[in-house]
Write a protein that holds these residues in place. Structure first.
Motif, PDB file in Angstrom:
ATOM      1  N   HIS A 197     -39.493   3.359  10.378  1.00 39.54           N
ATOM      2  CA  HIS A 197     -39.756   4.095   9.133  1.00 39.54           C
ATOM      3  C   HIS A 197     -40.839   5.161   9.347  1.00 39.54           C
ATOM      4  O   HIS A 197     -40.755   6.254   8.771  1.00 39.54           O
ATOM      5  CB  HIS A 197     -40.166   3.130   8.024  1.00 39.54           C
ATOM      6  CG  HIS A 197     -39.008   2.473   7.342  1.00 39.54           C
ATOM      7  ND1 HIS A 197     -38.032   3.195   6.682  1.00 39.54           N
ATOM      8  CD2 HIS A 197     -38.643   1.162   7.230  1.00 39.54           C
ATOM      9  CE1 HIS A 197     -37.138   2.363   6.180  1.00 39.54           C
ATOM     10  NE2 HIS A 197     -37.476   1.137   6.502  1.00 39.54           N
ATOM     11  N   ARG A 198     -41.826   4.847  10.150  1.00 42.59           N
ATOM     12  CA  ARG A 198     -42.850   5.851  10.463  1.00 42.59           C
ATOM     13  C   ARG A 198     -42.223   7.022  11.232  1.00 42.59           C
ATOM     14  O   ARG A 198     -42.527   8.193  10.964  1.00 42.59           O
ATOM     15  CB  ARG A 198     -43.972   5.219  11.278  1.00 42.59           C
ATOM     16  CG  ARG A 198     -45.110   6.206  11.586  1.00 42.59           C
ATOM     17  CD  ARG A 198     -46.294   5.516  12.219  1.00 42.59           C
ATOM     18  NE  ARG A 198     -45.990   4.968  13.540  1.00 42.59           N
ATOM     19  CZ  ARG A 198     -45.859   3.677  13.805  1.00 42.59           C
ATOM     20  NH1 ARG A 198     -45.997   2.777  12.845  1.00 42.59           N
ATOM     21  NH2 ARG A 198     -45.595   3.262  15.026  1.00 42.59           N
ATOM     22  N   ALA A 202     -38.569  -0.582   0.264  1.00 39.27           N
ATOM     23  CA  ALA A 202     -39.479  -1.534  -0.367  1.00 39.27           C
ATOM     24  C   ALA A 202     -40.210  -2.362   0.690  1.00 39.27           C
ATOM     25  O   ALA A 202     -39.643  -2.722   1.728  1.00 39.27           O
ATOM     26  CB  ALA A 202     -38.707  -2.454  -1.305  1.00 39.27           C
ATOM     27  N   PHE A 203     -41.479  -2.620   0.429  1.00 35.89           N
ATOM     28  CA  PHE A 203     -42.330  -3.448   1.295  1.00 35.89           C
ATOM     29  C   PHE A 203     -42.638  -2.786   2.641  1.00 35.89           C
ATOM     30  O   PHE A 203     -43.022  -3.463   3.593  1.00 35.89           O
ATOM     31  CB  PHE A 203     -41.706  -4.831   1.521  1.00 35.89           C
ATOM     32  CG  PHE A 203     -41.319  -5.526   0.256  1.00 35.89           C
ATOM     33  CD1 PHE A 203     -42.287  -5.925  -0.662  1.00 35.89           C
ATOM     34  CD2 PHE A 203     -39.986  -5.752  -0.056  1.00 35.89           C
ATOM     35  CE1 PHE A 203     -41.931  -6.549  -1.841  1.00 35.89           C
ATOM     36  CE2 PHE A 203     -39.621  -6.376  -1.232  1.00 35.89           C
ATOM     37  CZ  PHE A 203     -40.592  -6.780  -2.132  1.00 35.89           C
ATOM     38  N   THR A 204     -42.442  -1.477   2.726  1.00 39.84           N
ATOM     39  CA  THR A 204     -42.902  -0.738   3.899  1.00 39.84           C
ATOM     40  C   THR A 204     -44.107   0.096   3.491  1.00 39.84           C
ATOM     41  O   THR A 204     -44.303   0.386   2.304  1.00 39.84           O
ATOM     42  CB  THR A 204     -41.815   0.191   4.470  1.00 39.84           C
ATOM     43  OG1 THR A 204     -41.655   1.340   3.612  1.00 39.84           O
ATOM     44  CG2 THR A 204     -40.481  -0.541   4.586  1.00 39.84           C
ATOM     45  N   SER A 263     -41.987  -5.609  12.229  1.00 38.98           N
ATOM     46  CA  SER A 263     -42.859  -4.635  12.889  1.00 38.98           C
ATOM     47  C   SER A 263     -42.056  -3.473  13.460  1.00 38.98           C
ATOM     48  O   SER A 263     -42.509  -2.314  13.413  1.00 38.98           O
ATOM     49  CB  SER A 263     -43.674  -5.311  13.997  1.00 38.98           C
ATOM     50  OG  SER A 263     -42.834  -5.841  15.006  1.00 38.98           O
ATOM     51  N   LEU A 264     -40.866  -3.742  13.976  1.00 39.62           N
ATOM     52  CA  LEU A 264     -40.038  -2.657  14.496  1.00 39.62           C
ATOM     53  C   LEU A 264     -39.485  -1.808  13.359  1.00 39.62           C
ATOM     54  O   LEU A 264     -39.415  -0.571  13.461  1.00 39.62           O
ATOM     55  CB  LEU A 264     -38.900  -3.211  15.352  1.00 39.62           C
ATOM     56  CG  LEU A 264     -37.973  -2.172  15.997  1.00 39.62           C
ATOM     57  CD1 LEU A 264     -38.755  -1.118  16.754  1.00 39.62           C
ATOM     58  CD2 LEU A 264     -36.964  -2.857  16.914  1.00 39.62           C
ATOM     59  N   HIS A 311     -31.123   8.034  22.468  1.00 40.67           N
ATOM     60  CA  HIS A 311     -32.429   7.918  21.817  1.00 40.67           C
ATOM     61  C   HIS A 311     -32.616   6.462  21.435  1.00 40.67           C
ATOM     62  O   HIS A 311     -31.716   5.837  20.865  1.00 40.67           O
ATOM     63  CB  HIS A 311     -32.503   8.799  20.567  1.00 40.67           C
ATOM     64  CG  HIS A 311     -33.852   8.818  19.921  1.00 40.67           C
ATOM     65  ND1 HIS A 311     -34.262   7.852  19.021  1.00 40.67           N
ATOM     66  CD2 HIS A 311     -34.907   9.669  20.046  1.00 40.67           C
ATOM     67  CE1 HIS A 311     -35.484   8.123  18.615  1.00 40.67           C
ATOM     68  NE2 HIS A 311     -35.904   9.218  19.215  1.00 40.67           N
ATOM     69  N   ASN A 312     -33.768   5.921  21.786  1.00 42.92           N
ATOM     70  CA  ASN A 312     -34.086   4.527  21.520  1.00 42.92           C
ATOM     71  C   ASN A 312     -35.091   4.463  20.377  1.00 42.92           C
ATOM     72  O   ASN A 312     -36.241   4.884  20.531  1.00 42.92           O
ATOM     73  CB  ASN A 312     -34.668   3.883  22.788  1.00 42.92           C
ATOM     74  CG  ASN A 312     -34.862   2.387  22.655  1.00 42.92           C
ATOM     75  OD1 ASN A 312     -34.902   1.841  21.563  1.00 42.92           O
ATOM     76  ND2 ASN A 312     -34.971   1.716  23.791  1.00 42.92           N
ATOM     77  N   LEU A 313     -34.681   3.963  19.240  1.00 48.24           N
ATOM     78  CA  LEU A 313     -35.560   3.891  18.078  1.00 48.24           C
ATOM     79  C   LEU A 313     -36.782   3.010  18.323  1.00 48.24           C
ATOM     80  O   LEU A 313     -37.811   3.186  17.677  1.00 48.24           O
ATOM     81  CB  LEU A 313     -34.787   3.373  16.866  1.00 48.24           C
ATOM     82  CG  LEU A 313     -33.725   4.315  16.294  1.00 48.24           C
ATOM     83  CD1 LEU A 313     -32.897   3.581  15.226  1.00 48.24           C
ATOM     84  CD2 LEU A 313     -34.366   5.564  15.699  1.00 48.24           C
ATOM     85  N   ALA A 314     -36.657   2.083  19.258  1.00 52.61           N
ATOM     86  CA  ALA A 314     -37.760   1.162  19.519  1.00 52.61           C
ATOM     87  C   ALA A 314     -38.867   1.779  20.349  1.00 52.61           C
ATOM     88  O   ALA A 314     -40.013   1.311  20.297  1.00 52.61           O
ATOM     89  CB  ALA A 314     -37.237  -0.092  20.222  1.00 52.61           C
TER      90      ALA A 314
END
Length: 282
Positions: free
Chosen positions: A238-239, A260-262, A232-233, A206-209
């Motif tokens: 996180h999404r 934090a900051f997301t 950005s990645l 599985h590729n998180l990107a």
């Protein structure tokens, strides 16, 4: 060491373009997306691989990895260097065992995801914890990684004997209830996890990107993986985790990572800032 590899007339901007083209070629040919990984780390690892492959520049390395799958696998191993051990950061596993076990016990079929599992030690750590709590039979652990080589090692479920004392110490500090050796079978030169653990873990690429969510999970681990990603990645990942968590699901990050900051920070409550444990609340 890498200075000796530079050709006369070395051009830093040209090298940056070569790296960009190499990453684009790897994505198009093999589907692995490193285009948003932190540049300094990528540059260092790619230049090292060019030296080891005896290529005069990164454009030459690109040609090699496109026409030689083995060369690509060697580059991939450089780009996704696994750093893991059984019950790594044992205080975190002790906290999870002491604070989350009772709540997770109420889940009829528990789904756990270890994202970026490397060679699988963390997934086996969860399996041992759940087995000792009598919960493994009602659980499925999904352990994913971008590296086929790492996943093949993970499926073997072997521990080198010279690492066993460290792992045994981690196990005890993490709140282990018996002996680590009870979960393994001793063989010549290594220990192998018992089948009762292996059969509850699904190892898969599985590729998180680039890849999407593939199930709904009650507990997700992704520890010290996103430190290599650009902002950005990290936001994309996180999404992905937010979409993959069941209501009230738990996310466990690495010690150098945070929500934090997301854009999803307000959708979680912090259960432990020290251990980077968060619960999805909406």
């Amino acid at each position: 060491m890498m200075e000796e590899w530079r050709l006369p007339g070395y051009d830093e901007q040209l090298e940056k373009l070569e790296i960009k083209l190499l990453l684009e070629a790897v994505y198009l040919e093999y589907g692995y997306d490193f285009r948003q990984y932190a540049y300094p780390s990528l540059r260092r690892r790619i230049r090292r691989r060019a030296l080891l492959e005896k290529q005069e520049d990164i454009s030459s390395l690109q040609g090699r990895v496109l026409h030689d799958r083995d060369a690509f696998e060697r580059l991939l191993s450089d780009l996704v260097i696994p750093v893991t051990e059984l019950f790594r950061n044992p205080a975190t596993f002790r906290w999870l065992r002491e604070r989350l076990t009772d709540g997770l016990r109420d889940v009829s079929f528990l789904r756990v995801w270890h994202a970026g599992c490397a060679t699988g030690e963390e997934a086996y750590s969860s399996a041992i914890w759940l087995e000792e709590e009598g919960m493994l039979g009602q659980a499925r652990i999904y352990a994913t990684d971008i590296s086929r080589a790492a996943l093949n090692r993970a499926r073997e479920g072997q521990l080198p004997k010279d690492r066993f004392p460290l792992y045994d110490s981690n196990y005890r500090e993490a709140g282990g209830q018996s002996e680590l050796s009870r979960h393994c079978e001793e063989e010549e030169g290594f220990f192998t996890f018992k089948a009762s653990l292996k059969e509850r873990i699904v190892f898969a690429e599985h590729n998180l990107a680039t890849d999407r969510s593939f199930n709904e999970f009650h507990l997700i681990f992704c520890r010290n993986v996103m430190i290599y990603f650009d902002p950005s990645l990290r936001e994309r990942v996180h999404r992905l985790f937010y979409e993959s968590l069941a209501p009230g699901g738990i996310l466990v990050l690495g010690g150098k990572e945070s929500l934090a900051f997301t854009s999803h920070a307000d959708h979680y409550e912090t259960l432990s800032e020290e251990h980077r444990v968060y619960r999805k609340i909406e």
